[in-house]
Scaffold this active site. Structure first.
Site, PDB file in Angstrom:
ATOM      1  N   VAL A  64     -17.173 -13.127  -1.464  1.00 29.31           N
ATOM      2  CA  VAL A  64     -17.263 -13.207  -3.153  1.00 29.31           C
ATOM      3  C   VAL A  64     -17.649 -14.456  -3.609  1.00 29.31           C
ATOM      4  O   VAL A  64     -18.195 -14.582  -4.778  1.00 29.31           O
ATOM      5  CB  VAL A  64     -16.187 -12.691  -3.518  1.00 29.31           C
ATOM      6  N   ASN A  90     -10.466  -9.078  -7.932  1.00 28.44           N
ATOM      7  CA  ASN A  90      -9.063  -9.305  -7.152  1.00 28.44           C
ATOM      8  C   ASN A  90      -9.097 -10.190  -6.028  1.00 28.44           C
ATOM      9  O   ASN A  90      -8.073 -10.885  -5.936  1.00 28.44           O
ATOM     10  CB  ASN A  90      -8.599  -7.619  -6.545  1.00 28.44           C
ATOM     11  N   SER A 145      -2.679 -15.209 -12.500  1.00 30.51           N
ATOM     12  CA  SER A 145      -1.288 -15.453 -11.764  1.00 30.51           C
ATOM     13  C   SER A 145      -0.274 -16.005 -12.555  1.00 30.51           C
ATOM     14  O   SER A 145      -0.760 -16.417 -13.771  1.00 30.51           O
ATOM     15  CB  SER A 145      -1.797 -16.505 -10.432  1.00 30.51           C
ATOM     16  N   TYR A 158      -5.856 -23.773  -7.066  1.00 30.58           N
ATOM     17  CA  TYR A 158      -5.306 -22.785  -7.291  1.00 30.58           C
ATOM     18  C   TYR A 158      -5.181 -22.278  -8.818  1.00 30.58           C
ATOM     19  O   TYR A 158      -5.731 -21.376  -9.430  1.00 30.58           O
ATOM     20  CB  TYR A 158      -4.199 -21.993  -6.351  1.00 30.58           C
ATOM     21  N   ALA A 160      -6.114 -24.268 -11.406  1.00 37.28           N
ATOM     22  CA  ALA A 160      -7.362 -24.393 -12.037  1.00 37.28           C
ATOM     23  C   ALA A 160      -8.002 -23.022 -12.289  1.00 37.28           C
ATOM     24  O   ALA A 160      -8.571 -22.771 -13.230  1.00 37.28           O
ATOM     25  CB  ALA A 160      -8.097 -25.501 -11.805  1.00 37.28           C
ATOM     26  N   LYS A 162      -7.060 -19.996 -11.957  1.00 37.73           N
ATOM     27  CA  LYS A 162      -6.476 -18.792 -12.439  1.00 37.73           C
ATOM     28  C   LYS A 162      -6.323 -19.193 -13.947  1.00 37.73           C
ATOM     29  O   LYS A 162      -6.401 -18.173 -14.881  1.00 37.73           O
ATOM     30  CB  LYS A 162      -4.999 -18.684 -11.935  1.00 37.73           C
ATOM     31  N   ILE A 191       4.345 -10.870  -5.783  1.00 39.57           N
ATOM     32  CA  ILE A 191       4.297  -9.467  -5.153  1.00 39.57           C
ATOM     33  C   ILE A 191       4.229  -9.745  -3.571  1.00 39.57           C
ATOM     34  O   ILE A 191       3.551 -10.650  -3.196  1.00 39.57           O
ATOM     35  CB  ILE A 191       2.872  -9.027  -5.627  1.00 39.57           C
TER      36      ILE A 191
END
Ligand SMILES: NC(=O)c1ccc[n+]([C@@H]2O[C@H](COP(=O)([O-])OP(=O)(O)OC[C@H]3O[C@@H](n4cnc5c(N)ncnc54)[C@H](O)[C@@H]3O)[C@@H](O)[C@H]2O)c1
Length: 262
Positions: A64, A90, A145, A158, A160, A162, A191
């Site tokens: 991706v 996702n 998140s 991570y 940054a 989100k 989750i």
């Protein structure tokens, strides 16, 4: 049943965790599901399950973060189906040990995490929105998140990505709303998926009992299916007046400011 009948739905990273649960749900509701996954083996298992249950799904191998891969996914969708109704961004990585404090993250790891988690959203929107516009509108579902809305130490790359995803959701909602394209964002936490298991390795100082008691008002982890149900709602016309929403899907973890009463 049939809440997504006739819709073409693209899910990035649907080979496991939340994406796989959403793929099963979307297909059960009548969508043609396309998974853009790097792990074709896992994705193949999900596709086989969906087809065995009478649904329609396929996987297109894709990193991706790579423009050529994303453009290939969009070209194939346009050629085969001529439309795109749902884009569910996702796929992401969370890399404990490589991500961390900003003063400790290598430049290569920073670029890699930004590439997979954020550049991917840019690329799929960059090449997917024109097809959605041609289709007369659609639904974009982004994934942030709790780390995108509150400060969480030890994963600065991570967080940054989100945080940026939250803000990008809002500008996309305003920019493309007039074309009938709704953009919303799910911000999960805790989750129980492969990512979650990796984020709390057994050799770390993570104290699960304390986490469940102090941090989680519902005193449990969430499930992929619980997030997939929200994604289904956002993908379907049932959420037709929702645009620019950031939905915290975390059992109340993010708003839990009082850790003294347990
Ligand atoms: N699980 C949680 O508690 C939690 C919390 C907050 C946010 N999220 C977010 O929810 C989303 C799904 O998380 P999950 O827990 O299901 O994760 P997961 O790790 O279980 O699944 C992620 C999927 O993305 C795929 N993927 C990874 N890199 C890719 C790449 N370069 N190209 C294509 N596919 C790639 C993986 O193969 C995997 O199938 C992510 O955006 C994550 O940040 C999850």
């Amino acid at each position: 049943m049939n809440r997504l009948q006739g819709k073409v739905a693209l899910i990035t990273g649907g080979g496991g965790g939340i994406g796989a649960a959403a793929a099963r749900k979307f297909a059960a509701e009548g969508a043609i599901v396309i998974l853009a996954e790097i792990d074709v083996e896992n994705a193949g298992g999900v596709i086989a399950e969906i087809i065995a249950a009478g649904g329609a799904a396929e996987c297109i191998q894709c990193d991706v973060s790579k423009s050529a891969d994303v453009q290939n996914v969009m070209a194939q969708i346009e050629r085969r189906y001529g439309r795109l109704d749902v884009l569910y961004n996702n796929a992401s990585v969370y890399l404990p040990g490589r991500d961390g404090k900003i003063t400790e993250i290598s430049e290569d790891d920073w670029e890699m995490i930004i590439g997979i988690n954020l550049r991917s959203v840019y690329l799929f929107c960059r090449y997917g929105i024109p097809l959605m516009q041609q289709s007369g509108g659609g639904s974009i579902i982004n994934t942030a998140s709790s780390a995108g809305v509150i400060g969480i130490p030890g994963c600065d790359a991570y967080t940054a990505t989100k945080g940026a995803t939250v803000q990008l959701t809002k500008s996309l909602a305003v920019e493309y709303g007039p074309y009938g394209i709704r953009t919303n964002c799910i911000a999960p936490a805790a989750i129980m998926t492969p990512m979650m298991r990796k984020s709390n390795p057994s050799d770390s100082s993570f104290d699960e009992e304390r986490f469940l008691k102090l941090r989680t008002p519902l005193r449990r982890y969430g499930t992929s299916e619980e997030i997939a149900k929200i994604a289904l709602f956002l993908a379907s016309d049932e959420s037709s007046y929702l645009n620019g929403s950031i939905i915290s899907a975390d059992g109340g973890i993010t708003i839990n400011g009082d850790l003294s009463k347990v």
